[in-house]
Design a protein around this motif. Sequence first.
Motif, PDB file in Angstrom:
ATOM      1  N   THR A   1      24.354  22.387  48.718  1.00 43.24           N
ATOM      2  CA  THR A   1      24.904  22.549  50.067  1.00 43.24           C
ATOM      3  C   THR A   1      26.423  22.427  50.052  1.00 43.24           C
ATOM      4  O   THR A   1      27.133  23.202  50.712  1.00 43.24           O
ATOM      5  CB  THR A   1      24.308  21.491  51.015  1.00 43.24           C
TER       6      THR A   1
ATOM      7  N   TYR B   1      24.811  25.446  58.378  1.00 43.54           N
ATOM      8  CA  TYR B   1      23.412  25.772  58.659  1.00 43.54           C
ATOM      9  C   TYR B   1      22.592  24.527  58.973  1.00 43.54           C
ATOM     10  O   TYR B   1      21.437  24.623  59.401  1.00 43.54           O
ATOM     11  CB  TYR B   1      22.788  26.489  57.458  1.00 43.54           C
ATOM     12  N   VAL B   2      23.163  23.362  58.774  1.00 46.62           N
ATOM     13  CA  VAL B   2      22.463  22.103  59.028  1.00 46.62           C
ATOM     14  C   VAL B   2      22.526  21.743  60.506  1.00 46.62           C
ATOM     15  O   VAL B   2      21.641  21.067  61.030  1.00 46.62           O
ATOM     16  CB  VAL B   2      23.093  20.971  58.176  1.00 46.62           C
TER      17      VAL B   2
ATOM     18  N   SER C   1      13.115  26.354  64.179  1.00 49.24           N
ATOM     19  CA  SER C   1      14.218  26.472  63.209  1.00 49.24           C
ATOM     20  C   SER C   1      13.953  27.520  62.137  1.00 49.24           C
ATOM     21  O   SER C   1      14.817  27.738  61.279  1.00 49.24           O
ATOM     22  CB  SER C   1      14.455  25.118  62.517  1.00 49.24           C
TER      23      SER C   1
ATOM     24  N   MET D   1      16.144  28.548  58.767  1.00 47.47           N
ATOM     25  CA  MET D   1      15.682  28.071  57.460  1.00 47.47           C
ATOM     26  C   MET D   1      15.346  29.225  56.522  1.00 47.47           C
ATOM     27  O   MET D   1      15.601  29.161  55.322  1.00 47.47           O
ATOM     28  CB  MET D   1      14.470  27.153  57.616  1.00 47.47           C
TER      29      MET D   1
ATOM     30  N   LEU E   1      18.665  30.484  55.337  1.00 52.19           N
ATOM     31  CA  LEU E   1      19.239  29.515  54.401  1.00 52.19           C
ATOM     32  C   LEU E   1      18.542  29.604  53.048  1.00 52.19           C
ATOM     33  O   LEU E   1      19.191  29.616  52.001  1.00 52.19           O
ATOM     34  CB  LEU E   1      19.104  28.106  54.973  1.00 52.19           C
TER      35      LEU E   1
ATOM     36  N   PRO F   1      16.861  21.081  56.656  1.00 53.64           N
ATOM     37  CA  PRO F   1      17.643  21.968  55.776  1.00 53.64           C
ATOM     38  C   PRO F   1      17.669  21.495  54.329  1.00 53.64           C
ATOM     39  O   PRO F   1      17.576  22.322  53.412  1.00 53.64           O
ATOM     40  CB  PRO F   1      19.040  21.961  56.406  1.00 53.64           C
TER      41      PRO F   1
ATOM     42  N   THR G   1      14.355  22.332  52.811  1.00 53.06           N
ATOM     43  CA  THR G   1      14.260  23.771  52.551  1.00 53.06           C
ATOM     44  C   THR G   1      15.018  24.152  51.290  1.00 53.06           C
ATOM     45  O   THR G   1      14.517  24.913  50.445  1.00 53.06           O
ATOM     46  CB  THR G   1      14.807  24.557  53.755  1.00 53.06           C
TER      47      THR G   1
END
Length: 244
Positions: free
Chosen positions: A19, A27-28, A98, A102, A105, A229, A232
């Motif tokens: 990340t 994206y979190v 979400s 996700m 991502l 996140p 994922t």
Amino acid sequence: MITGFFQGFTSYLDAIRLTSRYRLWGYVLAPGLISVVLGAVIFYGAWNASDDIAQWLIDFYPFDWGKGALETIVQIFGGVFVLAIGLVLFRHLVLALSSPFMSFLSEKIEKRLTGQQPQVPFSIGKALSDLRRGLTLALRNIVRELFFTLLLFLLGILLPFLSPLIAVAVFGVQAYYAGFGNLDFTLERHRDVQGSIAFARAHRGLCLGNGTAFLLLLFTIVGFLFALPLGTIAATKEAVRRLY
């Protein structure tokens, strides 16, 4: 299975590094906000309902002997049960709301790790197909998860001295399906519904490890925001290792 569990659990450390390396913290934010709102509503309701459920169960006990000890056991177990149901509802609602973030991502992480583009480019038809597939799998998983949770709850009522073991088993069921859900953000690009189910069964340890770390993060204030996140990304990394 044990190796898969530890790989799934420790991959969250890699998720944090990935990340930061790819600057994906943006994206979190969206799933984090969704998690806070839904979590507050669901767990507030669960907290208020736990005492009522415990009292309802105690009323079925017709004797005075041992009632005090039974009340304590039932209140604890009732709280665990309501919390478990709350977690089921919370996770699946957050996953549903979400899922666009996700999936995107997960795809970005897979492209970074493999250098390959998606096999099927984005289109409205593909998005609708993915939505239908996701709903089918989510419905299948939530029915099974609730069935096993209720079964364990009933076993705990019949054998209250097994309550600690039942609580661990309920956590295990929750962890498996949480890990499965996180993995499917990657599997949806490579497998149909039956293929995803087969993959999860073949990698039960990975599902349990990923889901265990996910649930533990949910129980912390800061981790609550980042659980989905990070789960994922961690699942994508481990799924890619096994798919390529």
